[in-house]
Motif scaffolding. Sequence first.
Motif, PDB file in Angstrom:
ATOM      1  N   ARG A 149      15.511   9.255  -7.268  1.00  0.00           N
ATOM      2  CA  ARG A 149      14.079   9.433  -7.483  1.00  0.00           C
ATOM      3  C   ARG A 149      13.417   9.924  -6.201  1.00  0.00           C
ATOM      4  O   ARG A 149      13.843   9.617  -5.088  1.00  0.00           O
ATOM      5  N   ALA A 150      12.356  10.723  -6.374  1.00  0.00           N
ATOM      6  CA  ALA A 150      11.531  11.151  -5.248  1.00  0.00           C
ATOM      7  C   ALA A 150      10.083  10.845  -5.584  1.00  0.00           C
ATOM      8  O   ALA A 150       9.671  10.928  -6.737  1.00  0.00           O
ATOM      9  N   SER A 151       9.285  10.496  -4.586  1.00  0.00           N
ATOM     10  CA  SER A 151       7.887  10.129  -4.825  1.00  0.00           C
ATOM     11  C   SER A 151       6.985  11.341  -4.991  1.00  0.00           C
ATOM     12  O   SER A 151       5.856  11.221  -5.437  1.00  0.00           O
ATOM     13  N   GLY A 152       7.472  12.517  -4.646  1.00  0.00           N
ATOM     14  CA  GLY A 152       6.666  13.721  -4.772  1.00  0.00           C
ATOM     15  C   GLY A 152       7.546  14.942  -4.633  1.00  0.00           C
ATOM     16  O   GLY A 152       8.767  14.831  -4.567  1.00  0.00           O
ATOM     17  N   PRO A 153       6.940  16.133  -4.610  1.00  0.00           N
ATOM     18  CA  PRO A 153       7.729  17.365  -4.508  1.00  0.00           C
ATOM     19  C   PRO A 153       8.640  17.351  -3.286  1.00  0.00           C
ATOM     20  O   PRO A 153       8.296  16.844  -2.225  1.00  0.00           O
ATOM     21  N   SER A 154       9.841  17.884  -3.451  1.00  0.00           N
ATOM     22  CA  SER A 154      10.778  17.961  -2.335  1.00  0.00           C
ATOM     23  C   SER A 154      11.305  19.373  -2.207  1.00  0.00           C
ATOM     24  O   SER A 154      11.236  20.157  -3.149  1.00  0.00           O
ATOM     25  N   GLU A 155      11.825  19.706  -1.046  1.00  0.00           N
ATOM     26  CA  GLU A 155      12.357  21.046  -0.826  1.00  0.00           C
ATOM     27  C   GLU A 155      13.721  21.183  -1.485  1.00  0.00           C
ATOM     28  O   GLU A 155      14.476  20.221  -1.634  1.00  0.00           O
ATOM     29  N   GLN A 156      14.018  22.416  -1.897  1.00  0.00           N
ATOM     30  CA  GLN A 156      15.312  22.703  -2.510  1.00  0.00           C
ATOM     31  C   GLN A 156      16.442  22.423  -1.525  1.00  0.00           C
ATOM     32  O   GLN A 156      16.383  22.802  -0.368  1.00  0.00           O
ATOM     33  N   ARG A 157      17.471  21.707  -1.988  1.00  0.00           N
ATOM     34  CA  ARG A 157      18.667  21.448  -1.181  1.00  0.00           C
ATOM     35  C   ARG A 157      19.861  21.933  -1.975  1.00  0.00           C
ATOM     36  O   ARG A 157      19.906  21.804  -3.206  1.00  0.00           O
ATOM     37  N   ASP A 158      20.827  22.480  -1.295  1.00  0.00           N
ATOM     38  CA  ASP A 158      22.031  22.980  -1.968  1.00  0.00           C
ATOM     39  C   ASP A 158      22.671  21.872  -2.795  1.00  0.00           C
ATOM     40  O   ASP A 158      22.835  20.741  -2.321  1.00  0.00           O
ATOM     41  N   GLY A 159      23.045  22.215  -4.024  1.00  0.00           N
ATOM     42  CA  GLY A 159      23.755  21.271  -4.880  1.00  0.00           C
ATOM     43  C   GLY A 159      22.894  20.217  -5.528  1.00  0.00           C
ATOM     44  O   GLY A 159      23.413  19.296  -6.153  1.00  0.00           O
ATOM     45  N   VAL A 160      21.556  20.327  -5.406  1.00  0.00           N
ATOM     46  CA  VAL A 160      20.647  19.332  -5.977  1.00  0.00           C
ATOM     47  C   VAL A 160      19.740  20.006  -7.012  1.00  0.00           C
ATOM     48  O   VAL A 160      19.089  21.008  -6.716  1.00  0.00           O
ATOM     49  N   LEU A 161      19.707  19.468  -8.216  1.00  0.00           N
ATOM     50  CA  LEU A 161      18.777  19.922  -9.241  1.00  0.00           C
ATOM     51  C   LEU A 161      17.572  18.991  -9.233  1.00  0.00           C
ATOM     52  O   LEU A 161      17.713  17.761  -9.335  1.00  0.00           O
ATOM     53  N   ARG A 162      16.386  19.565  -9.098  1.00  0.00           N
ATOM     54  CA  ARG A 162      15.155  18.767  -9.055  1.00  0.00           C
ATOM     55  C   ARG A 162      14.496  18.817 -10.436  1.00  0.00           C
ATOM     56  O   ARG A 162      14.133  19.881 -10.917  1.00  0.00           O
ATOM     57  N   ILE A 163      14.324  17.642 -11.054  1.00  0.00           N
ATOM     58  CA  ILE A 163      13.820  17.541 -12.415  1.00  0.00           C
ATOM     59  C   ILE A 163      12.422  16.936 -12.379  1.00  0.00           C
ATOM     60  O   ILE A 163      12.244  15.792 -11.950  1.00  0.00           O
ATOM     61  N   GLY A 164      11.420  17.690 -12.821  1.00  0.00           N
ATOM     62  CA  GLY A 164      10.044  17.214 -12.824  1.00  0.00           C
ATOM     63  C   GLY A 164       9.740  16.378 -14.055  1.00  0.00           C
ATOM     64  O   GLY A 164      10.164  16.689 -15.167  1.00  0.00           O
TER      65      GLY A 164
END
Length: 333
Positions: free
Chosen positions: A7-22
Amino acid sequence: MTGSVSRASGPSEQRDGVLRIGTRGSALAVAQTTAVAEQLAKATGNDVELITVTTHGDTSRESLSELGGTGVFATALRESLLAGECDIIVHSLKDLPTGDAPGLVIGAIPKRADARDTLCARDGLTVETLPEGARVGTGSPRRVAQLKSRRPDVEVVDIRGNVDTRLSRVADGDLDAVVLAAAGLGRLGRSDAVTEFFPLSQVPTAPGQGALALEVRAGDEKGHGAIATAVAAVDHATTRACATAERIVLAGLEAGCAAPIGATALVDDGLLFLTATVYRPDGTEQLTASHAATPDSMSRADLAAAARDVGERVVAELLGAGAAGLAPLGSAR
């Protein structure tokens, strides 16, 4: 290899190998998005990070109809996706406008959960056994019309808030019952609160109810990248076809998701069936149309063509029978 979910508390920067799901920040939104995220991590081997986005619908105390219904929960999520703060966003499909969002596409519709509505009442009561003048809570004009058509004597109370807040008003004695979606209760582990499940054949629900939609930036759903692999892994062809047929009814009637309209589609024995009902808001009158189409095959393309065919025929019949004079149609999509 299986990725992990965080989990993240807010928007995060793109990191290799990580899918960010809103996702929206409500307990239900997080629960359903977490379930999807676990599927995506398993399918791709990527780590998945949930990004919480606050929407206007989460902070306002106005009723759904006052807020404008369609899109009130989607706009902030879409802005986050377009800004590159997320790679995929997850919506409850029934909350998603039917019109196209520039630059975005629905990359996947996972297998649908229980599409039914339920009654959650004190003392194990059902709609038929509620006392005269019972107070029943819902924020949905469709549910108001359906309740009034079955029990004109009940007092329908407009409510907002999350599932626990709504159920607490029954437990506290403020309301005799609330109407809630079976899918949401199931995802939160609260199905024990249900005192009656409404059959879809008698009480059709909102187009797309019980289904989720994964939206991505246009083009990201194609090719062999992580996002394309992720959405392809969870897309469910028959759920997508049924939900598409139901949403064609909304689009064709130019009705928002808060309109008093119910629609139910299913695929059975090689046929795609669609039934839709338009209600007078006070529940005193309704119009129903049912049609079936035969897909040439169970391929996504043939199912999509059948969905368009059956949806357009249902819309034409409803409009021809006078649906525009029955309910407030012609709203923004």
